[in-house]
Design a protein around this motif. Sequence first.
Motif, PDB file in Angstrom:
ATOM      1  N   TRP A  56       0.641  -1.233   0.103  1.00  6.02           N
ATOM      2  CA  TRP A  56       0.018  -0.113   0.006  1.00  6.02           C
ATOM      3  C   TRP A  56       1.080   1.197   0.056  1.00  6.02           C
ATOM      4  CZ3 TRP A  56      -5.194   0.564  -0.874  1.00  6.02           C
ATOM      5  CH2 TRP A  56      -5.929  -0.561  -0.484  1.00  6.02           C
ATOM      6  N   ALA A  57       0.372   2.291  -0.475  1.00  6.61           N
ATOM      7  CA  ALA A  57       1.118   3.762  -0.736  1.00  6.61           C
ATOM      8  C   ALA A  57       0.103   4.767  -0.646  1.00  6.61           C
ATOM      9  CB  ALA A  57       1.911   3.560  -1.944  1.00  6.61           C
ATOM     10  N   VAL A  58       0.420   5.864  -0.152  1.00  2.78           N
ATOM     11  CA  VAL A  58      -0.484   6.697   0.078  1.00  2.78           C
ATOM     12  C   VAL A  58       0.070   8.071   0.053  1.00  2.78           C
ATOM     13  CG1 VAL A  58      -1.725   5.591   1.898  1.00  2.78           C
ATOM     14  CG2 VAL A  58      -0.072   7.321   2.561  1.00  2.78           C
ATOM     15  N   GLY A  59      -0.861   9.092  -0.712  1.00  4.07           N
ATOM     16  CA  GLY A  59      -0.501  10.427  -0.827  1.00  4.07           C
ATOM     17  C   GLY A  59      -1.557  11.308  -1.217  1.00  4.07           C
ATOM     18  N   SER A  60      -1.466  12.211  -2.349  1.00  7.02           N
ATOM     19  CA  SER A  60      -2.551  13.198  -2.678  1.00  7.02           C
ATOM     20  C   SER A  60      -2.459  13.271  -4.079  1.00  7.02           C
ATOM     21  CB  SER A  60      -2.258  14.570  -1.891  1.00  7.02           C
ATOM     22  OG  SER A  60      -1.039  15.030  -2.695  1.00  7.02           O
ATOM     23  N   THR A  61      -3.840  13.681  -4.682  1.00  2.00           N
ATOM     24  CA  THR A  61      -4.233  14.223  -5.906  1.00  2.00           C
ATOM     25  C   THR A  61      -4.699  15.769  -5.941  1.00  2.00           C
ATOM     26  OG1 THR A  61      -5.184  13.160  -8.066  1.00  2.00           O
ATOM     27  CG2 THR A  61      -6.286  12.972  -5.764  1.00  2.00           C
ATOM     28  N   ASN A  62      -4.407  16.337  -7.182  1.00  2.00           N
ATOM     29  CA  ASN A  62      -5.154  17.380  -7.282  1.00  2.00           C
ATOM     30  C   ASN A  62      -5.152  17.748  -8.932  1.00  2.00           C
ATOM     31  OD1 ASN A  62      -2.394  18.012  -7.065  1.00  2.00           O
ATOM     32  ND2 ASN A  62      -2.776  20.096  -7.988  1.00  2.00           N
ATOM     33  N   MET A  63      -6.127  18.514  -9.064  1.00  2.00           N
ATOM     34  CA  MET A  63      -6.231  19.030 -10.609  1.00  2.00           C
ATOM     35  C   MET A  63      -5.060  19.926 -11.049  1.00  2.00           C
ATOM     36  SD  MET A  63     -10.224  19.719 -11.660  1.00  2.00           S
ATOM     37  CE  MET A  63     -10.018  19.971 -13.257  1.00  2.00           C
ATOM     38  N   THR A  64      -4.451  19.597 -12.422  1.00  2.00           N
ATOM     39  CA  THR A  64      -3.440  20.392 -12.632  1.00  2.00           C
ATOM     40  C   THR A  64      -3.851  21.861 -12.635  1.00  2.00           C
ATOM     41  OG1 THR A  64      -3.748  20.126 -14.834  1.00  2.00           O
ATOM     42  CG2 THR A  64      -2.376  18.465 -13.833  1.00  2.00           C
ATOM     43  N   GLY A  65      -3.022  22.752 -11.965  1.00  2.00           N
ATOM     44  CA  GLY A  65      -3.273  24.114 -12.213  1.00  2.00           C
ATOM     45  C   GLY A  65      -4.055  24.701 -10.812  1.00  2.00           C
ATOM     46  N   PHE A  66      -4.468  23.524 -10.039  1.00  2.00           N
ATOM     47  CA  PHE A  66      -5.441  23.599  -8.797  1.00  2.00           C
ATOM     48  C   PHE A  66      -4.557  23.671  -7.517  1.00  2.00           C
ATOM     49  CE2 PHE A  66      -8.326  23.784 -12.140  1.00  2.00           C
ATOM     50  CZ  PHE A  66      -9.481  24.776 -11.835  1.00  2.00           C
ATOM     51  N   ALA A  67      -4.535  24.246  -6.380  1.00  2.00           N
ATOM     52  CA  ALA A  67      -3.868  23.785  -5.167  1.00  2.00           C
ATOM     53  C   ALA A  67      -4.633  23.011  -4.152  1.00  2.00           C
ATOM     54  CB  ALA A  67      -3.781  25.336  -4.447  1.00  2.00           C
ATOM     55  N   HIS A  68      -5.950  22.842  -4.447  1.00  2.00           N
ATOM     56  CA  HIS A  68      -6.404  21.963  -3.483  1.00  2.00           C
ATOM     57  C   HIS A  68      -6.409  20.408  -3.699  1.00  2.00           C
ATOM     58  CE1 HIS A  68      -9.929  20.746  -0.677  1.00  2.00           C
ATOM     59  NE2 HIS A  68     -10.183  19.795  -1.621  1.00  2.00           N
TER      60      HIS A  68
END
Length: 402
Positions: free
Chosen positions: A117-129
């Motif tokens: 298992w690996a974890v992290g984050s995702t966001n739309m390109t160009g958006f900070a959230h």
Amino acid sequence: MKSAIGPRLAVVLPAVAAVLALTAGSALAAPAWVATPTPDQVPDGVPFNNVFRAVTARTGTDAWAVGTFERANDDDGSAILAEHWDGTAWTALPTPNVVRFNENLNAVSASAANDVWAVGSTNMTGFAHTDPITAHYDGQAWSLVPVPATTGGSKSILFGVANLGGGNVWAVGRSEANRALIEHWNGSAWTIIAAPVPTVPAGNTFVGTTLTGISARSANDIWAVGYTQGAQGTNANKFTLTMHWNGSAWTVVPSPNPAIATPAGTTQVLNSVVSISANDAWAVGGTSDISGFQPPRPIAMHWNGTTWSLTTLPNIGNGGIASVTANSPTSVWAVGGPGDPGTVLHWNGTAWAQDTTVPTGPAGSTTLRGITAVPGSASELWSVGNTVSADGNNRAFAMHRS
């Protein structure tokens, strides 16, 4: 017979002594770290940034390093970097990519060759959230696994993961409500587990909590660490935070701070934790203040089964400690801080000392972000991060100590 043997011994002994001295010296010399080649991802033949953020090892022939790499097409943003060590070489494996989204991995944990298992984050390109992301390797391929959504305006992200096997996995980070995010995988789905809210020192107003690291020794002995945020007038403060899971609930355990915010604006955070036994755990991080007069300094604290206490560290310059691991109670390792070579610290059961056998990065200035001990080994370790090449881009970096 004695007269015949005597002269032979007189000739042979000096050579034997020399060999024995050489052998003894080799045995006593500390194993050195060795940089190992890692195949950077080069989409469309362009070597963009490749960064390792975490590493885990099950055996000497089964280790994983994860992070992120930039894709050539800006619409694709950054993608998951996952490489496997088979005992001979690192191999980059295909990973899922969501078009027009960034995917970043911060931590990895394996319980079996087909359960990583690996974890992290995702966001739309160009958006900070950002939103949390989890990925699983089943022995054949990596796939993204949905996680529950949280509400609020903060960036939500997962920083740590601990895989106990048998469908028992924990992940920690921060929710959109700027609260400690704890998620549990039961073999079928991720669910959010309630996290306690710590108090803040007098004169501060509670703002939020973040968990940055987790270590699971058993199903009823798990540590998570991070920081609590407080507001003091117009200044923001951060205080060390430790939480423990006893099999039924998470509780906040008091932890020391090198300097309570006086003046206001002090940052004191924990980045990583390793649990060795019920009365032996280590947590590491760093501290700094907004004045600029106090440079960032590393933190290392020890759990003795009753309380957390700060320990003295060697002067390693500016910067905090990113990650900690242990081969045994008398062999604890920590890495962090930019430089060339990166900073490695070792606890021998009595004191911390800096390891000077760290290799220079092949591309340039080295930042070490993760470290792991090979289970059952007295001295085998992996550490990963990145080096900065002449073209200004990052190259993934891994080094081994056997």
